[in-house]
Design an enzyme around this catalytic site. Structure first.
Site, PDB file in Angstrom:
ATOM      1  N   TYR A 199       1.299   1.958  -5.429  1.00 15.61           N
ATOM      2  CA  TYR A 199       2.344   1.578  -4.447  1.00 15.61           C
ATOM      3  C   TYR A 199       2.231   0.125  -4.008  1.00 15.61           C
ATOM      4  CZ  TYR A 199       2.700   6.658  -4.284  1.00 15.61           C
ATOM      5  OH  TYR A 199       2.821   7.985  -4.648  1.00 15.61           O
ATOM      6  N   ILE A 206       3.608  -3.667  -0.128  1.00 18.60           N
ATOM      7  CA  ILE A 206       3.038  -2.317  -0.112  1.00 18.60           C
ATOM      8  C   ILE A 206       4.122  -1.325   0.295  1.00 18.60           C
ATOM      9  CG2 ILE A 206       1.304  -0.816   0.947  1.00 18.60           C
ATOM     10  CD1 ILE A 206      -0.303  -3.434   1.496  1.00 18.60           C
ATOM     11  N   CYS A 207       4.276  -0.304  -0.516  1.00 23.59           N
ATOM     12  CA  CYS A 207       5.287   0.714  -0.264  1.00 23.59           C
ATOM     13  C   CYS A 207       4.657   1.869   0.521  1.00 23.59           C
ATOM     14  CB  CYS A 207       5.851   1.208  -1.596  1.00 23.59           C
ATOM     15  SG  CYS A 207       7.152   2.445  -1.402  1.00 23.59           S
ATOM     16  N   MET A 208       4.702   1.745   1.860  1.00 20.01           N
ATOM     17  CA  MET A 208       4.209   2.810   2.740  1.00 20.01           C
ATOM     18  C   MET A 208       5.194   2.965   3.896  1.00 20.01           C
ATOM     19  SD  MET A 208       0.065   2.819   3.026  1.00 20.01           S
ATOM     20  CE  MET A 208       0.060   1.626   4.325  1.00 20.01           C
ATOM     21  N   HIS A 267      14.547   3.223   0.009  1.00 18.67           N
ATOM     22  CA  HIS A 267      14.059   4.472   0.600  1.00 18.67           C
ATOM     23  C   HIS A 267      14.963   4.968   1.728  1.00 18.67           C
ATOM     24  CE1 HIS A 267      10.404   5.170  -1.638  1.00 18.67           C
ATOM     25  NE2 HIS A 267      10.084   3.886  -1.516  1.00 18.67           N
TER      26      HIS A 267
END
EC number: 2.3.2.23
Length: 280
Positions: A199, A206-208, A267
């Protein structure tokens, strides 16, 4: 004869007293003092009346009012000027100073204080623990810009094996805190080494979800965020990039910000449960 003379005398006396105008004039001469006295008394009475304390006070009061009129007008004018100055924020040097250096808005000033206290507390707590999980260094002594070294990930992971083989002691991240932190999330990106998957996207973004306004909570600490990141690296099968040329290319902040903005939009459209393959 004597009787006749007495009668004639009485008649003359009567005529003199009643008919002779000269006698009236003469008699008035003797009474001229009375009108003078009366006039003098009236004047004296007027003087006495005007000299009483009440009249004197009235005169002085009237005289004072006549004197005070210009001063009163000036005072009222001065009061009006002061009110105008207060409405316009003052005048002169004060106005110039206020316009040249505007104070922080009360809400913004409060947020700055909250952010400072929170970060000081977290920084002291991390340094006090002194564990081997993360260490923090301030960027140019800026409390709101941290370089965080992540020293450990799951030791059973491929990423940990990569770190051992490449003698990588830590994964370096940059964390910057906005003005309204902790009510808004920090911006976090990877600096080194160059990672694949896990991620971690272009530029080190950062994909969080918890790093977005939608997923953030003010209760999250920096240490908790770093533990979540370490777990997501392993879950996303992150690896250290060893490809020739590509591994030496450094991540950039500008690219990371653009990538993060794009992934958030993605998202928001498709949800965070199953992110698209292109997003890691």
């Amino acid at each position: 004869m004597a009787t006749l003379l007495r009668k004639i005398g009485l008649i003359r006396l009567h005529d003199r007293d009643t008919e002779d105008p000269k006698h009236h004039q003469g008699s008035l001469k003797g009474t001229k003092g009375t009108p003078k006295n009366n006039k003098h008394c009236q004047t004296a009475n007027d003087a006495n009346i005007l000299s009483t304390p009440e009249i004197k006070a009235r005169k002085l009061d009237q005289h004072g009012k006549d004197k005070e009129k210009p001063g009163k007008d000036a005072k009222e004018k001065q009061q009006q000027q002061q009110q105008q100055q207060q409405q316009t924020g003052g005048s002169g040097n004060k106005s110039t100073a206020a316009s040249s250096v505007p104070p922080l808005a009360p809400h913004r000033h409060h947020c700055t204080q909250v952010r400072t206290r929170r970060l000081m507390k977290e920084l002291q707590e991390i340094r006090r623990l002194g564990d081997s999980f993360i260490t923090v260094e301030l960027v140019e002594e800026n409390l709101f810009d941290w370089n965080v070294k992540l020293h450990q990930v799951d030791k059973d992971s491929a990423l940990w094996q990569d770190m051992k083989e490449t003698s990588t002691e830590f994964i370096l991240l940059n964390v910057t805190f906005p003005d309204n932190f902790p009510f808004s999330p920090p911006f976090m990106r990877v600096l080194t080494p160059r990672l694949e998957n896990g991620y971690v996207l272009d530029g080190g973004a950062i994909c969080m979800e918890l790093l977005t306004p939608r997923g953030w909570s003010s209760a999250y600490t920096v240490e908790a965020v770093m533990r979540q990141f370490a777990a997501s690296l392993v879950k996303g099968q992150g690896r250290i990039c060893r490809k020739a040329g590509k591994s030496k290319k450094a991540f950039s902040r500008k690219e990371a910000e653009a990538t993060f903005k794009s992934l958030v939009k993605t998202h928001e459209k498709y949800g965070w449960v199953s992110p698209p393959v292109s997003d890691g």
